[in-house]
Design an enzyme around this catalytic site. Structure first.
Site, short mmCIF file in Angstrom:
data_model
loop_
_atom_site.label_atom_id
_atom_site.label_comp_id
_atom_site.label_asym_id
_atom_site.label_seq_id
_atom_site.Cartn_x
_atom_site.Cartn_y
_atom_site.Cartn_z
N LEU A 98 -46.59 -40.57 -72.15
CA LEU A 98 -45.35 -39.79 -72.05
C LEU A 98 -44.22 -40.46 -72.79
CD1 LEU A 98 -44.29 -41.66 -69.69
CD2 LEU A 98 -45.04 -39.88 -68.15
N VAL A 99 -43.09 -39.77 -72.83
CA VAL A 99 -41.97 -40.23 -73.64
C VAL A 99 -41.29 -41.41 -72.97
CG1 VAL A 99 -39.83 -39.55 -74.80
CG2 VAL A 99 -41.57 -37.82 -74.28
N THR A 100 -41.34 -42.56 -73.61
CA THR A 100 -40.52 -43.71 -73.19
C THR A 100 -40.03 -44.36 -74.48
OG1 THR A 100 -42.31 -45.34 -73.25
CG2 THR A 100 -41.99 -44.19 -71.15
N LYS A 109 -54.89 -54.39 -74.38
CA LYS A 109 -55.14 -53.77 -73.08
C LYS A 109 -56.50 -54.19 -72.52
CE LYS A 109 -51.23 -51.54 -72.67
NZ LYS A 109 -50.18 -52.11 -71.81
N TYR A 149 -54.90 -46.20 -80.96
CA TYR A 149 -54.56 -46.96 -79.75
C TYR A 149 -55.76 -47.78 -79.25
CZ TYR A 149 -51.74 -48.29 -75.78
OH TYR A 149 -51.01 -49.03 -74.88
P1 NAI Z 1 -40.34 -49.24 -71.71
O1 NAI Z 1 -39.96 -49.63 -73.09
O2 NAI Z 1 -39.71 -48.03 -71.13
O3 NAI Z 1 -40.07 -50.48 -70.70
C1 NAI Z 1 -40.36 -51.79 -71.05
C2 NAI Z 1 -39.69 -52.75 -70.11
O4 NAI Z 1 -40.02 -54.09 -70.53
C3 NAI Z 1 -38.15 -52.67 -70.12
O5 NAI Z 1 -37.70 -52.84 -68.79
C4 NAI Z 1 -37.74 -53.88 -70.94
O6 NAI Z 1 -36.44 -54.40 -70.63
C5 NAI Z 1 -38.82 -54.86 -70.52
N1 NAI Z 1 -38.99 -56.00 -71.44
C6 NAI Z 1 -39.43 -56.01 -72.71
N2 NAI Z 1 -39.46 -57.29 -73.19
C7 NAI Z 1 -39.03 -58.09 -72.18
C8 NAI Z 1 -38.85 -59.50 -72.03
N3 NAI Z 1 -39.12 -60.35 -73.02
N4 NAI Z 1 -38.36 -59.96 -70.86
C9 NAI Z 1 -38.06 -59.11 -69.84
N5 NAI Z 1 -38.25 -57.79 -69.91
C10 NAI Z 1 -38.72 -57.27 -71.07
O7 NAI Z 1 -41.94 -49.14 -71.73
P2 NAI Z 1 -43.02 -48.28 -70.95
O8 NAI Z 1 -43.48 -47.21 -71.83
O9 NAI Z 1 -42.57 -47.97 -69.58
O10 NAI Z 1 -44.22 -49.33 -70.89
C11 NAI Z 1 -44.48 -50.15 -69.76
C12 NAI Z 1 -45.98 -50.39 -69.69
O11 NAI Z 1 -46.64 -49.14 -69.50
C13 NAI Z 1 -46.56 -51.00 -70.97
O12 NAI Z 1 -47.52 -51.94 -70.64
C14 NAI Z 1 -47.20 -49.79 -71.65
O13 NAI Z 1 -48.27 -50.15 -72.51
C15 NAI Z 1 -47.69 -49.02 -70.44
N6 NAI Z 1 -48.00 -47.61 -70.68
C16 NAI Z 1 -47.09 -46.78 -71.29
C17 NAI Z 1 -47.45 -45.47 -71.58
C18 NAI Z 1 -46.49 -44.53 -72.27
O14 NAI Z 1 -46.92 -43.46 -72.73
N7 NAI Z 1 -45.22 -44.84 -72.35
C19 NAI Z 1 -48.76 -44.92 -71.22
C20 NAI Z 1 -49.58 -45.85 -70.49
C21 NAI Z 1 -49.22 -47.15 -70.27
#
Ligand code: NAI
Length: 397
Positions: A272-274, A243, A234
């Site tokens: 976490l799980v997403t 990032k 990562y």
């Molecule tokens: P997720 O997959 O649950 O949500 C992503 C969102 O982006 C969804 O609402 C989706 O519809 C939207 N999206 C994607 N492409 C799009 C587009 N072209 N136009 C409009 N909407 C769009 O992802 P998650 O895990 O919640 O990630 C969100 C942020 O959090 C990211 O920047 C990720 O790197 C960060 N993050 C996630 C962690 C994890 O463990 N899941 C840990 C730390 C940070």
């Protein structure tokens, strides 16, 4: 139709619209019993339909009484299928928020496009009171078409030598080895274009020019750093490079926003799980070990607990300014990175075999959260009952 879970490798291929109501309501219930957030009242969430974006929206609406606009890229039901989980999350959120008398506007489409920015500006001016006091930037995307029409794809890969590690296949529930290949300079730059801060800045610049950002406005984007054991896959890889760009963008935006007494931050969140994290090679096994340890130590949080802690204790604390570290990063990954947590994770990792990985790590907890993301696994939902496509088509997003 009867809708049952289908998982292909680590990706869910369907979702249950009624179960998803429970997924959203569970988060609302948590927030309604947590401390009130003295936060913003007019919020735009970019990436609002799942994961951290949805949890931010729920925390600020149900914990702080905010009207919200949510942007996401989701698919509704059709003859071809039931649609995506985020589509129904949007609907269930909107219905619950409106019952509370809050504005909850959903825009479905490409957040990277100028057209989306224009639509949002028009809505803010006409129906949202004219100003926004917070933007949450929570996109996880594989592809971005920039305003000049050039399309960029992100690549999950490493900067140096190939990296292999143990993980599991959720479909077969078996341990496997996953490999991240080295990325070329071009792939690295393209990943930064998709997941770095360029589009975040475009949003802030465009909305500043349109004069729809309120005095004292704040914006936050989400990042991950992780423990050293995950650096190769990562922090030191292509996602980490994106990032880093996001972190630098926060500083740039913060300077820019002083004109309206505004502030820009990156919050470094817990693994976490997403939908997005399940897709990253090698990462899921680490998450099961982390869950196991954090649950044993009573430190476990899901998206909603993380976002409540972020808003309540860091971005909008009752007293004083935003709480950030010396690099201006808001660290809600602090519990994940505690040395006792990481020592225990590594001790468990050493014991893993193909036979015991489900017991050593919290595989059951991972699967439960993964299923809940798609509306499955709730005792009070009858998964054998038929769901009517006609009724789904009538649900307004
Ligand atoms: P997720 O997959 O649950 O949500 C992503 C969102 O982006 C969804 O609402 C989706 O519809 C939207 N999206 C994607 N492409 C799009 C587009 N072209 N136009 C409009 N909407 C769009 O992802 P998650 O895990 O919640 O990630 C969100 C942020 O959090 C990211 O920047 C990720 O790197 C960060 N993050 C996630 C962690 C994890 O463990 N899941 C840990 C730390 C940070």
């Amino acid at each position: 139709m009867i809708i049952l879970p289908i998982i292909k490798e680590n990706i869910a291929k369907n979702c249950h619209p009624i179960g998803l109501q429970k997924t959203v309501q569970r988060q609302i219930d948590f927030i309604e019993t947590a401390q009130t957030i003295n936060g913003p009242k007019k919020v735009l969430v970019i990436g609002a339909s799942s994961g951290y974006g949805l949890a931010s929206r729920i925390a600020l609406s149900f914990g702080g009484g905010a009207d919200t606009i949510g942007i996401s890229f989701e698919k509704g039901p059709s003859e071809k299928g039931v649609g995506t989980a985020g589509w129904y999350n949007n609907i269930h959120f909107k219905q619950a928020a409106e019952r509370k008398g809050l504005i909850a506007k959903n825009f479905i489409g490409d957040a990277f496009s100028d057209t989306m920015r224009e639509q949002v500006i028009d809505f803010v001016r006409a129906e949202f009171g004219g100003k926004i006091d917070m933007i949450v930037y929570s996109l996880a995307a594989g592809v971005r078409t920039a305003p000049d029409g050039v399309k960029y794809c992100s690549t999950l890969g490493v900067k140096g030598d190939e990296f292999s590690g143990q993980s599991f296949n959720l479909e077969t529930q078996s341990l496997c080895t996953q490999t991240l290949s080295p990325v070329s300079d071009q792939q690295l730059q393209d990943t930064v274009k998709v997941m770095g801060g360029e589009d975040w800045k475009l949003w802030i610049d465009t909305l500043t020019q349109a004069d729809v950002l309120a005095e004292g406005f704040k914006t936050v984007a989400y990042s991950y750093i992780g423990p050293e054991s995950t650096y190769p896959l990562y922090k030191d890889g292509s996602l980490g490079a994106a990032k880093e760009h996001l972190h630098a963008t926060a500083d740039q935006l913060n300077t820019q926003l002083t004109r309206i007494n505004g502030e820009a931050y990156v919050a470094v969140c817990k693994a976490l799980v997403t939908k997005a994290s399940a897709y990253i090679p090698v990462f899921p096994l680490y998450i099961t070990l982390l869950y196991q340890v954090m649950k044993e130590k009573r430190l476990h949080e899901t998206c909603i607990e993380q976002m409540h802690r972020l808003m309540f204790t860091r971005l909008y604390p009752a007293l004083g300014p935003v709480v950030a570290d010396a690099s201006r990063l808001i660290r809600i990954d602090d519990w994940e990175l505690r040395s006792d947590v990481q020592t225990a994770v590594e001790a468990y990792r050493k014991q893993i075999t193909a036979e015991n990985f489900k017991e050593i790590g919290d595989f059951a907890g991972y699967l439960e959260e993964f299923n809940a993301l798609n509306g499955f696994g709730f005792d009070d939902v009858d998964y054998q009952a038929k769901v009517s496509l006609e009724e789904l088509l009538q649900m307004e997003c």
